[in-house]
Structure formats: structure tokens, C-alpha cells
Design an enzyme around this catalytic site. Sequence first.
Site, PDB file in Angstrom:
ATOM      1  N   TYR A 135       0.868  -1.183   0.000  1.00 20.62           N
ATOM      2  CA  TYR A 135       0.000   0.000   0.000  1.00 20.62           C
ATOM      3  C   TYR A 135       0.902   1.229   0.000  1.00 20.62           C
ATOM      4  CZ  TYR A 135      -4.042   2.812   1.638  1.00 20.62           C
ATOM      5  OH  TYR A 135      -5.066   3.710   1.780  1.00 20.62           O
ATOM      6  N   GLN A 137       1.248   4.781  -0.099  1.00 21.91           N
ATOM      7  CA  GLN A 137       0.621   6.095   0.069  1.00 21.91           C
ATOM      8  C   GLN A 137       1.614   7.105   0.634  1.00 21.91           C
ATOM      9  OE1 GLN A 137      -3.530   6.667   1.592  1.00 21.91           O
ATOM     10  NE2 GLN A 137      -2.503   7.597   3.350  1.00 21.91           N
ATOM     11  N   GLY A 177       5.306  -0.955   4.042  1.00 18.95           N
ATOM     12  CA  GLY A 177       5.815  -2.277   4.404  1.00 18.95           C
ATOM     13  C   GLY A 177       5.683  -3.243   3.247  1.00 18.95           C
ATOM     14  N   GLN A 330       4.480  -0.502  43.704  1.00 16.09           N
ATOM     15  CA  GLN A 330       4.444  -1.388  42.539  1.00 16.09           C
ATOM     16  C   GLN A 330       2.999  -1.612  42.086  1.00 16.09           C
ATOM     17  OE1 GLN A 330       7.292  -2.244  41.256  1.00 16.09           O
ATOM     18  NE2 GLN A 330       7.137  -4.140  40.076  1.00 16.09           N
ATOM     19  N   ARG A 333       1.386   1.264  40.127  1.00 15.61           N
ATOM     20  CA  ARG A 333       1.875   1.418  38.748  1.00 15.61           C
ATOM     21  C   ARG A 333       1.433   0.250  37.866  1.00 15.61           C
ATOM     22  NH1 ARG A 333       8.066   1.596  39.767  1.00 15.61           N
ATOM     23  NH2 ARG A 333       8.216   1.939  37.495  1.00 15.61           N
ATOM     24  N   GLY A 401      16.301  -3.766  36.579  1.00 17.64           N
ATOM     25  CA  GLY A 401      17.407  -3.938  35.638  1.00 17.64           C
ATOM     26  C   GLY A 401      17.197  -5.077  34.661  1.00 17.64           C
ATOM     27  N   THR A 422       1.943   5.982  15.121  1.00 21.49           N
ATOM     28  CA  THR A 422       2.129   6.853  13.962  1.00 21.49           C
ATOM     29  C   THR A 422       1.373   6.367  12.735  1.00 21.49           C
ATOM     30  OG1 THR A 422       4.323   7.442  14.779  1.00 21.49           O
ATOM     31  CG2 THR A 422       3.839   7.954  12.473  1.00 21.49           C
ATOM     32  N   GLU A 424      -1.346   4.564  10.201  1.00 16.71           N
ATOM     33  CA  GLU A 424      -2.813   4.623  10.147  1.00 16.71           C
ATOM     34  C   GLU A 424      -3.362   5.837  10.890  1.00 16.71           C
ATOM     35  OE1 GLU A 424      -5.027   2.912   8.269  1.00 16.71           O
ATOM     36  OE2 GLU A 424      -3.132   2.289   7.399  1.00 16.71           O
ATOM     37  N   ASP A 426      -1.434   9.597  12.635  1.00 17.90           N
ATOM     38  CA  ASP A 426      -0.682  10.089  13.785  1.00 17.90           C
ATOM     39  C   ASP A 426      -1.642  10.357  14.940  1.00 17.90           C
ATOM     40  OD1 ASP A 426       1.895  11.616  14.883  1.00 17.90           O
ATOM     41  OD2 ASP A 426       0.132  12.882  15.240  1.00 17.90           O
TER      42      ASP A 426
END
Length: 664
Positions: A135, A137, A177, A330, A333, A401, A422, A424, A426
Amino acid sequence: MEPLDYHAEERSKASFDVEEMKIVWAGSRHAFEISGRAARLVASDPVFRKDNRTMLSRKELFKDTLRKTAHAVKRTIELNLSEEETHTLWFYVDQPAYANLHWGMFIPAIEGQGTEEQKQKWLPMAHNMQIIGCYAQTELGHGSNVQGLETTATFDPQTDEFVIHSPTLTSSKWWPGGLGKVSTHAVVYARLRTDGQDYGVHGFIVQLRSLDDHSPLPGITVGDIGMKFGSGAYNSMDNGLLRFDHVRIPRNQMLMRLSQVTREGKYVQSDVPRQLVYGTMVYVRQIIVSEASCALSRAVCIATRYSAVRRQFGSENGRPETQVINYKTQQSRLFPLLASAYAFRFVGEWMKWLYTDVSKRLQANDFSTLPEVHACAAGLKSITTSATADAIEECRKLCGGHGYLSCSGLPELFAVYIPNCTYEGDNIVMLLQVARFLMKTISRLVSGKMPVGTAAYLGRVEHLMQCHCEVQRAEDWLKHSIILEAFEARSARMSVACAESLSRFSTPEEGFGEISADLVEAAVAHCQLIIVSKFIEKLQQDIPGKGVKTQLENLCNVYALSLLHKHLGDFVSTGCITPKQGALANEQLRSLYSQVRPNAIALVDAFNHTDHYLGSVLGCYDGNVYQKLYEEAWKSPLNDTVVPDGYDEYIRPLLKQHFRTARL
């Protein structure tokens, strides 16, 4: 001897039927069974190995992708898989490849924009992969602004051909792609010029490479754009660049369902409504929303399992150290991300229904819901992908880590996922489209035109501008009616405030430019309301299984109240709630974390991810993390030799002081 399960004790704490929750997550028992078969098929096939992916060179990775793609096609044919089974198989192969664009963009473009005659010619070849398409574009100089594309398609009436040309460097197609090394054909978007006029951007089927030796055809310059972010990740995809030097194609290779050029060079629009192209757009974006829940669930599964294994501090009287997952920092979050995975799953399910509904309406020439559906698809694509990208990185940090190691699975997952923010559309551009819809909806309220669907709450804008939150105790925040009204009031008041600001500018466009940041925030509030409301609607369905609904109610409340806590400034500054009520919401949120905690491992088990699909040492099902980390370290190519290459040239002279001081 049975293998050790370091999560066995955690799993025994679950207060709900995990197998039933797996079916809820999958969407149906049928989908659950298909998913399980596909996952096992991929995990048991050595061709689909992926544990070494981040150590491969770009050329090795690309060849590995070609091999896996060919093998997946072969297995699909051998096993006579249905379309649903084939899609699920590709999902578990879990490696971006040209086939994603061939099936997901090239074929749908022809199906949606081609005439019946064109579909009969091209689709059989595409379905049998006798041709491979992409595709084309996006250009080097233009992405979001499709109307600014520079590639031209000029009709030559003398030869009955279009001349496809790249007039500038910035008109080079860039990013598609599958274009770089594989695609034989492309749907190319170019400015149609005929009879001395420019008719804007249209699609054309263009052959790029020979079907005999795969070499580029005359006038075509094509190649790969280079390495992308991360190791492995999206580098398996041959994103390409493409330039045309007056390439001629037959007139009938213009996609002509919506408009066409006659033999004489006259531009004619067909009777088919142009709005039909929006159906494809909604289809693609609902897939992206569904995939957000999958990517987020992987990251959350890894972080949750590792947080239950990892112990730090708190050792007293010879007792084990404290599990990291038991720390409130923890939980605060991690658990909102766990709740988000379920929330995005359910809004993704609803978007599948929305696509089916809008498709039926479009076929019946009913375009009444199209603006609302388009805004909804754009906004949810933006909100879910941005939140998921941020959440994957947060999960990496939650793993300390070890989360930075490739074998944790999180760095590659982050790198392969973030393009969703980004492509399809932004994400900021998408939110501004939502904001335009909201402003238009509010402006039409004066004329009595009532909004529909997810914007229907704006029909009660007078009430929402004046209502007061009734929360007096922390547990009042468990009432869905209270949560919903708070989110509706916040969204309505932020949208009205933007509309009032816009009215003070001389032109709407000037206003949009000046207050665009405020408009984005109003769009975010609207989209978060949609997700909360769809989670609540899910809970109103008949949900079988012991304790399943209770856990989903907890997660729904965690999702809503964590958003309220995160955006507390919005809710308080617009007068939707008081600071005291905000504090009560946070108090209730802490209580909810305590209820989620004993079920956390079982809730991520319900995602039903195999170890192969997770691709993570930290997130392995049995929790034997440290043994696996140690074994993984010895797979490093640097450990192929005891003494490193370069020792004699660079290390030994340094150690033996053979370097002389040089005068610079």
C-alpha cells in the site's frame, strides 16, 4: 518428577474460575479453542523459533522472516485452515512481515475501491499470492496530510495510459511495508491529472517488479529504507522507498469504483457513495485497538509474574524478603495497566460490533452515524496505542534492571509496538479529528440536532454542566452511575469550554490552531469516557464462572478511578468533583489494589499466553526466572569464546603497557 511451579502458591489464591475468565478474554469458547490450537501449533514448530531474533543481523532476520512466511502459508494449505484459523496462526507467528500488508492493506484496498471487473482480475492472483502487493501512500515529504501527496498520475489520451511520476525528491514513496524487497505490485496513491485539471489523490495498481526474475521494471527505483528502532522488532519488515520515472500503466489500472477517467480523458464520478471508503478505515482501526490489548497484556503478564517472583528488602528474623508485587508503589503502577488490558480488550470487542453495524448501514446508504463512528475509531486508535506504548515501557521499568535485557521480551515488544502511534493516523492528528467532531456536535445542539452513539451524552449537556458529584464516602466510588456521570461531566465541560474559546476567534481555523492543545485534552476525555462506559456495559452482560464478574468489576473500578486520579486536575478544575471527593477516590483505589493483589497472577494467566508467544524469561509460566536468566546469559555470542576476539590486538598490549605515550 513434576517441574517446579514458582507461581503455584499465587495461583492457589485465586478467588475466581480462571478457565472461564480465559473464555471471557478470548471472546467466546470457539475463539478460545482456535487460539489454543494455533498457539500450540506455532510453539511446537522449530521453524517459528524466535528466541534468537534479536541476535540476528538485518539480512539474517529478513531471510528468517521470508522463511517463516513461506512456511506459514505452506502449513495453512496443508492443514486446510479456515480464514479465522489462518489469521490466528499469523498472530502467533508474531513477526512483522510483508504478508501483513499484502492481506491487511493491498487486498482490502482493491476490495473497497475496485470495480467488480477489477476485483475479478486482481483478487484471485492476490489471494493465491501469485502477486504480492503493498500500500504505497506515504511519501518522504507527506504522511498525515494525504491531500498534499506529490506523486502524479497524468492521463495520456493518445495511448490510453496513465503516466506515474515522482516529480520531486519528497514525492518518493517512503515507509510502505513489503515494498523494499518483496512486493511485485502496489496500490499507489497519486494526484490524478487529466484534461488540464488536478482531481486530487486516487489509487492505481502498479506493477513494480518482474514476475520472472523479481527485478524492478523500467522507470522504477525501489529499495529498503534502512534499519529502524530496536533489535529484531520491526526490522523484519522491508519498509521501502519508491520512485517513478514516467512509468506507464493501462487506464483500467486506476481503481475505479468511486470515480473513473473515460477513454477520452473525462473525469467521471460514479454513483457509489464516497463514504463507503470509511468502512475500510474503521475496519483497520478496530484491528489496531484489538491488537493494543494483546500487546499490553503481554507486557503486563511479564511484569506481574516477575513482580511476584522478585523479592527485595523487608527481611526480618530470617524470613524471606518481601515480594515486589506486595509494595503499594508497585501495585499503583502495575494494576492500572492490568485493568487497562481488560478495558482495551472489551472496547476492541465493541469496535468489531461497530464495524459490522456501520458496514450494514453503508450498504443501505445510511450515513447518519458515520461522523460519530469515524471520530470514535480515530480517537480509540489514538488513546489505546499511546497508552499501550507508554505501558510497555512502564512494565520494563517495573521489572528493574532485568527488564532491560533482550531476553525479558520487553525491549523488543516496545520497539515493535510503537509504530502503532504513527501509522494509520498520527495519534495527535487523530485526536484533533475527534475534537472537530465534538465542536461540530456542540454547535448543532442549538438547532436541536441530538447527537447519537458515543456522543449521545452531549444531548444532556445542560444537566452535565450543572450536576454535582454525590460521593460522600470512599465506597460511593464503586457505583457505576457515579463514575459514569463524573466522566460525562468532565468531557462535556471540557468540550464546552473549548467551544466557548473558539467562538472568540475571528475564524474557526485560527482558533483551532491557537487552542489545539486544549482540544486534544477534550478529545482524550471523550475517548476515555467511551472506554469506561464500554467496560461498564460489559459488566451488564451475563458473565458465567465463579467470581469472574467480581474480578471484572474490580478491574473496571481500578481502570476508571486510576484515570480519575491521573487526570484529577481536569475533574476538579471543571467542578465535576471536589478535592475531597478526589481524595476519597484515591482511598478507594488503594482498597481495590488489595482486592486485585491475590488474584493478580490468575488474572494474567487468563490471557492464556504461551511461553513461546510471550518470548520472555521474566514472564515464563513456571516462574523459574533466575535459572532461565543464567542459562540465557550463556547463549550470548560473546560467550562463544572464553577469550574475546580482539584480545591480542587491543587488550593484551594495554595490560602489558606496550602502548607508548603519543604526542597529540
